[in-house]
Scaffold this active site. Sequence first.
Site, short mmCIF file in Angstrom:
data_model
loop_
_atom_site.label_atom_id
_atom_site.label_comp_id
_atom_site.label_asym_id
_atom_site.label_seq_id
_atom_site.Cartn_x
_atom_site.Cartn_y
_atom_site.Cartn_z
N GLN A 5 63.15 -45.12 -7.75
CA GLN A 5 62.48 -44.30 -8.75
C GLN A 5 63.32 -44.06 -10.00
OE1 GLN A 5 61.42 -41.49 -5.34
NE2 GLN A 5 59.76 -41.10 -6.76
N ARG A 19 71.55 -35.50 -5.21
CA ARG A 19 70.94 -36.24 -4.11
C ARG A 19 70.34 -37.53 -4.65
NH1 ARG A 19 65.16 -36.03 -2.01
NH2 ARG A 19 65.26 -37.05 0.02
N HIS A 63 65.08 -44.65 1.55
CA HIS A 63 64.09 -43.85 0.84
C HIS A 63 62.89 -44.74 0.51
CE1 HIS A 63 63.50 -40.07 -1.76
NE2 HIS A 63 62.42 -40.80 -1.98
N ASN A 104 64.30 -40.62 4.26
CA ASN A 104 63.53 -39.67 3.47
C ASN A 104 62.11 -39.61 4.01
OD1 ASN A 104 62.87 -38.03 0.98
ND2 ASN A 104 61.44 -39.74 0.74
N GLU A 105 61.58 -38.41 4.21
CA GLU A 105 60.18 -38.19 4.59
C GLU A 105 59.70 -39.19 5.63
OE1 GLU A 105 57.61 -37.71 1.17
OE2 GLU A 105 58.63 -35.87 0.57
N ASN A 155 61.48 -31.40 2.52
CA ASN A 155 60.92 -31.35 1.17
C ASN A 155 59.72 -30.41 1.26
OD1 ASN A 155 62.79 -33.33 0.76
ND2 ASN A 155 61.31 -35.01 0.59
N TYR A 167 56.55 -28.54 -0.98
CA TYR A 167 55.80 -28.32 -2.21
C TYR A 167 54.73 -27.23 -2.07
CZ TYR A 167 58.32 -32.26 -4.09
OH TYR A 167 59.33 -33.07 -4.51
N GLU A 197 63.86 -31.24 -1.49
CA GLU A 197 62.96 -31.36 -2.64
C GLU A 197 62.11 -30.12 -2.74
OE1 GLU A 197 60.54 -34.89 -2.82
OE2 GLU A 197 62.22 -36.20 -2.27
N TRP A 203 63.52 -31.36 -7.05
CA TRP A 203 63.01 -32.67 -7.42
C TRP A 203 62.34 -32.48 -8.77
CZ3 TRP A 203 63.59 -37.44 -5.48
CH2 TRP A 203 62.77 -38.45 -6.01
N PHE A 232 58.26 -34.41 -12.73
CA PHE A 232 58.87 -33.28 -12.04
C PHE A 232 60.25 -32.97 -12.63
CE2 PHE A 232 56.38 -32.72 -8.03
CZ PHE A 232 55.55 -33.83 -8.10
#
Length: 525
Positions: free
Chosen positions: A47, A105, A149, A194-195, A337, A339, A412, A455, A471
Amino acid sequence: MMKELGFSLQLLVVSLVMAEMVSGADEFSRYDFPPGFTFGAGTSAYQVEGAANEDGRTPSIMDTWTHSDNSVITGGANGDIACDQYHKYKEDVQLMAEMGLDAYRFSISWSRLIPNGRGAVNPKGLQYYNNLISELISHGIQPHVTIHHFDLPQVLEDEYGGWISRNIVKDFMEYADVCFRMFGDRVKYWTTFNEANIFTMSGYDLGFLPPNRCSSPFGYFDCTKGDSSSEPYLAAHNIILSHASVARLYQKKYQSIQKGYIGLNLLSFFFVPITNKTEDVIATQRANDFFMGWFVEPLVRGDYPEVMKKNAGSRLPSFTALESETVKGSFDFFAVNFYSVSYVKDYSEGLNVEPRDYKADMALDWNFMQENASSKYTSLPSFEFPLTPWGLQGVLELFKQNYGNPPIFIHENGQRMQRNTTLEDWPRIQCLQEHISALLDSVRNGSNAKGYFTWSLLDVFELLDGFRSSFGLYYVDLDDPGLRRYPKLSAEWYSHFLKGGSITPNAGIELKGNWSSLSSAQVMK
Ligand SMILES: *[C@@H]1O[C@H](CO)[C@@H](O)[C@H](O)[C@H]1NC(C)=O
Ligand SMILES: *[C@@H]1O[C@H](CO)[C@@H](O)[C@H](O)[C@H]1NC(C)=O
Ligand SMILES: *[C@@H]1O[C@H](CO)[C@@H](O)[C@H](O)[C@H]1NC(C)=O
Ligand SMILES: *[C@@H]1O[C@H](CO)[C@@H](O)[C@H](O)[C@H]1NC(C)=O
Ligand SMILES: *[C@@H]1O[C@H](CO)[C@@H](O)[C@H](O)[C@H]1NC(C)=O
């Protein structure tokens, strides 16, 4: 589009409650947190780095996806150039240092470090991560590194199907071993995945993220390969075994010398029953077991949640006694993470239907939940999440009460906004302020949280939106060949907090006075 992506929007993007202004929150500063509590910001390799085809890097499943028809959700955008951090890392570390970040991170691109997936290390890739890590250290910024990731080397996907094959465990261990050996003298915080829960659900059941595997009628797009009924469970199983093998490798071979820590990252939802009816309350527990317990329970107690075994039956792989022993306790911390929250309605009748995918095994009423999510979503300001800081407290409470209160990093948290030249990102400031304040309350109430990362550092290439949403604390001007970075007001706010400034409901407004004069020198075109 809304309908097709309903599930992802419901889970990843929106929840059902509108922002609650917590303007009366008490004054606080970072010194109210325990000593050593870490504050940072994050990105991931695909990213932010760009340089996708440079210096020996080969494609990952992210590259394949963003260059395929399936990538409509990114608006046709890709990370070929992204923020070009590969070439601009020194400048970015400078920004981090000026802002006062304790930690950064980021993730390592497997196919940049080991272009064939296994075997020879790419000297240019090695040099890049050595440079970045040393630049961070020399500015007093801790590197917190994610090993995977979402970006498996495409060559391993092609060779044996990536995470659905047991072969992956050995290759992932060899890759991680290179990371520990080369970077572990300076990197003290490692996250394997990640996730892991979103990667498996979106990549192997619904198919809208790479490797885009799913089967009819379950996928959001036409699926040419995959099996939504079994592959999410299989991929998750191999991910758990890979995580555990790597964590054991680190603990055995490196930890006593390098004195670091290793953990696993999940996207956390805080689930709330839509009514107080018993079936909705039980459905909420089930949602939690499927999303979080799926990975957390094997690591904490050596097996999957009972309800998953019951509903998925033989489609859920089982651990041998030896595997169970290896997996149990294979972590120093969890990372989440967060949200927003999700409301849950029971649909136990769904368990009478065959065949079922992972999503159907949860026996939740997705139509109802989606209908509500969409209607609330359209009334929100463009792109923004409703703020539910009490949901973050709920997640921390859950780890405390159900999973033994392990050390937790919030990896995040942040606010999604339309990506444009507006640098006065008040909704993001409000988001940071409310979540950090809520986090402080949780820490005071006994949560073992150790750090908070927002994030994202920059406006990166976003998985669900490409470059349509942002973000970032910094805007990146994609029309400028130099991809110049511009601080948003949130960067000023966070810097003020990081440097020990007190946070009051007016902190942002006070900062704005100074910022306006500062930013006049940096007026956007
Ligand atoms: C469920 O019960 C709790 C506690 O009594 C209450 O606070 C909450 O508002 C109720 N929720 C609904 C949806 O009725
Ligand atoms: C949303 O949930 C409420 C109950 O909380 C329900 O009455 C309603 O039909 C649902 N759908 C929409 C579109 O609001
Ligand atoms: C930028 O997006 C925000 C919403 O996130 C909106 O309020 C604002 O008007 C937009 N500004 C421009 C210049 O388009
Ligand atoms: C504080 O912790 C106790 C014990 O875990 C819990 O019952 C309570 O709900 C927590 N309070 C808040 C506000 O989270
Ligand atoms: C604004 O700038 C002045 C002068 O540099 C400084 O003394 C003051 O602390 C700043 N205010 C905030 C809220 O940072």
